[in-house]
Design a protein around this motif. Structure first.
Motif, PDB file in Angstrom:
ATOM      1  N   GLN A   5       6.634  -0.346   6.778  1.00 57.84           N
ATOM      2  CA  GLN A   5       6.297  -1.584   7.482  1.00 57.84           C
ATOM      3  C   GLN A   5       5.380  -2.466   6.642  1.00 57.84           C
ATOM      4  O   GLN A   5       4.440  -1.985   6.013  1.00 57.84           O
ATOM      5  CB  GLN A   5       5.602  -1.276   8.800  1.00 57.84           C
ATOM      6  N   LEU A   6       5.694  -3.747   6.642  1.00 56.44           N
ATOM      7  CA  LEU A   6       4.887  -4.753   5.949  1.00 56.44           C
ATOM      8  C   LEU A   6       4.456  -5.805   6.953  1.00 56.44           C
ATOM      9  O   LEU A   6       5.260  -6.216   7.791  1.00 56.44           O
ATOM     10  CB  LEU A   6       5.717  -5.464   4.871  1.00 56.44           C
ATOM     11  N   GLY A   7       3.224  -6.249   6.842  1.00 54.95           N
ATOM     12  CA  GLY A   7       2.799  -7.409   7.601  1.00 54.95           C
ATOM     13  C   GLY A   7       3.408  -8.647   6.957  1.00 54.95           C
ATOM     14  O   GLY A   7       3.898  -8.595   5.826  1.00 54.95           O
ATOM     15  N   GLU A   8       3.383  -9.751   7.678  1.00 58.35           N
ATOM     16  CA  GLU A   8       3.989 -10.984   7.151  1.00 58.35           C
ATOM     17  C   GLU A   8       3.366 -11.391   5.816  1.00 58.35           C
ATOM     18  O   GLU A   8       4.073 -11.695   4.854  1.00 58.35           O
ATOM     19  CB  GLU A   8       3.837 -12.131   8.149  1.00 58.35           C
ATOM     20  N   MET A  53      -1.828  -2.999  -1.025  1.00 60.84           N
ATOM     21  CA  MET A  53      -0.451  -2.641  -1.373  1.00 60.84           C
ATOM     22  C   MET A  53      -0.382  -1.760  -2.615  1.00 60.84           C
ATOM     23  O   MET A  53       0.517  -0.942  -2.741  1.00 60.84           O
ATOM     24  CB  MET A  53       0.393  -3.906  -1.520  1.00 60.84           C
ATOM     25  N   GLU A  54      -1.341  -1.905  -3.501  1.00 61.65           N
ATOM     26  CA  GLU A  54      -1.398  -1.009  -4.658  1.00 61.65           C
ATOM     27  C   GLU A  54      -1.733   0.408  -4.174  1.00 61.65           C
ATOM     28  O   GLU A  54      -1.132   1.382  -4.621  1.00 61.65           O
ATOM     29  CB  GLU A  54      -2.426  -1.514  -5.664  1.00 61.65           C
ATOM     30  N   LYS A  55      -2.658   0.509  -3.235  1.00 64.72           N
ATOM     31  CA  LYS A  55      -3.039   1.799  -2.673  1.00 64.72           C
ATOM     32  C   LYS A  55      -1.868   2.455  -1.929  1.00 64.72           C
ATOM     33  O   LYS A  55      -1.684   3.672  -1.983  1.00 64.72           O
ATOM     34  CB  LYS A  55      -4.230   1.613  -1.725  1.00 64.72           C
ATOM     35  N   ARG A  86      11.682  -0.732  -1.791  1.00 66.43           N
ATOM     36  CA  ARG A  86      12.242  -0.136  -0.576  1.00 66.43           C
ATOM     37  C   ARG A  86      11.615  -0.763   0.671  1.00 66.43           C
ATOM     38  O   ARG A  86      12.302  -1.019   1.660  1.00 66.43           O
ATOM     39  CB  ARG A  86      12.029   1.380  -0.583  1.00 66.43           C
ATOM     40  N   ALA A  87      10.315  -1.048   0.615  1.00 66.61           N
ATOM     41  CA  ALA A  87       9.643  -1.694   1.746  1.00 66.61           C
ATOM     42  C   ALA A  87      10.218  -3.083   1.983  1.00 66.61           C
ATOM     43  O   ALA A  87      10.437  -3.489   3.131  1.00 66.61           O
ATOM     44  CB  ALA A  87       8.138  -1.765   1.500  1.00 66.61           C
ATOM     45  N   LEU A  88      10.484  -3.830   0.908  1.00 63.12           N
ATOM     46  CA  LEU A  88      11.076  -5.164   1.044  1.00 63.12           C
ATOM     47  C   LEU A  88      12.499  -5.073   1.608  1.00 63.12           C
ATOM     48  O   LEU A  88      12.886  -5.873   2.465  1.00 63.12           O
ATOM     49  CB  LEU A  88      11.098  -5.887  -0.303  1.00 63.12           C
ATOM     50  N   GLU A  89      13.269  -4.102   1.126  1.00 62.53           N
ATOM     51  CA  GLU A  89      14.637  -3.928   1.629  1.00 62.53           C
ATOM     52  C   GLU A  89      14.619  -3.587   3.114  1.00 62.53           C
ATOM     53  O   GLU A  89      15.428  -4.097   3.892  1.00 62.53           O
ATOM     54  CB  GLU A  89      15.353  -2.826   0.844  1.00 62.53           C
ATOM     55  N   HIS A  90      13.689  -2.715   3.512  1.00 59.27           N
ATOM     56  CA  HIS A  90      13.565  -2.333   4.916  1.00 59.27           C
ATOM     57  C   HIS A  90      13.231  -3.562   5.779  1.00 59.27           C
ATOM     58  O   HIS A  90      13.844  -3.792   6.820  1.00 59.27           O
ATOM     59  CB  HIS A  90      12.490  -1.255   5.084  1.00 59.27           C
ATOM     60  N   SER A  91      12.285  -4.354   5.308  1.00 58.44           N
ATOM     61  CA  SER A  91      11.874  -5.557   6.035  1.00 58.44           C
ATOM     62  C   SER A  91      13.056  -6.525   6.172  1.00 58.44           C
ATOM     63  O   SER A  91      13.303  -7.076   7.253  1.00 58.44           O
ATOM     64  CB  SER A  91      10.715  -6.222   5.297  1.00 58.44           C
TER      65      SER A  91
END
Length: 112
Positions: A5-8, A53-55, A86-91
């Protein structure tokens, strides 16, 4: 999948790092976001998001060469990791699924 999951704002920063590729450092990221989104970005919020995001493993960073123009201080350059991709693809997948689930009638609107 919660682990991707990513915040906006994180998503925007991650996408911008991808857009800038080899030139993705703090000031360039800030300027690119402000230019593309016509939205002010605070340096503190950006630095916090980059560190977070680096963490999480979405970004890697490296120091550039010291620069006299910056008082001998090197720039820190960022790049997307496989986990970040992968996080971007999921979003993107989640957003597309939501768009596809909207009935056409729900968006059959006219501007007045």
């Amino acid at each position: 999948m919660k682990k991707f999951q990513l915040g906006e704002f994180e998503e925007i920063v991650l996408l911008t790092v991808g857009v800038l590729y080899d030139e993705a450092y703090g000031v360039a990221i800030k300027e690119e976001i402000e230019k593309r989104l016509q939205r002010k970005v605070s340096v503190g919020a950006l630095q916090s998001a980059l560190r977070r995001m680096e963490k999480k493993g979405y970004l890697d960073s490296r120091q550039g060469e010291p620069n006299a123009k910056r008082g001998g201080k090197p720039k820190r350059f960022f790049k997307i990791t496989a986990h970040g991709k992968r996080a971007l693809e999921h979003s993107k997948d989640v957003r597309l699924q939501l768009w596809d689930a909207i009935p056409e009638v729900a968006l059959d609107l006219k501007f007045v």
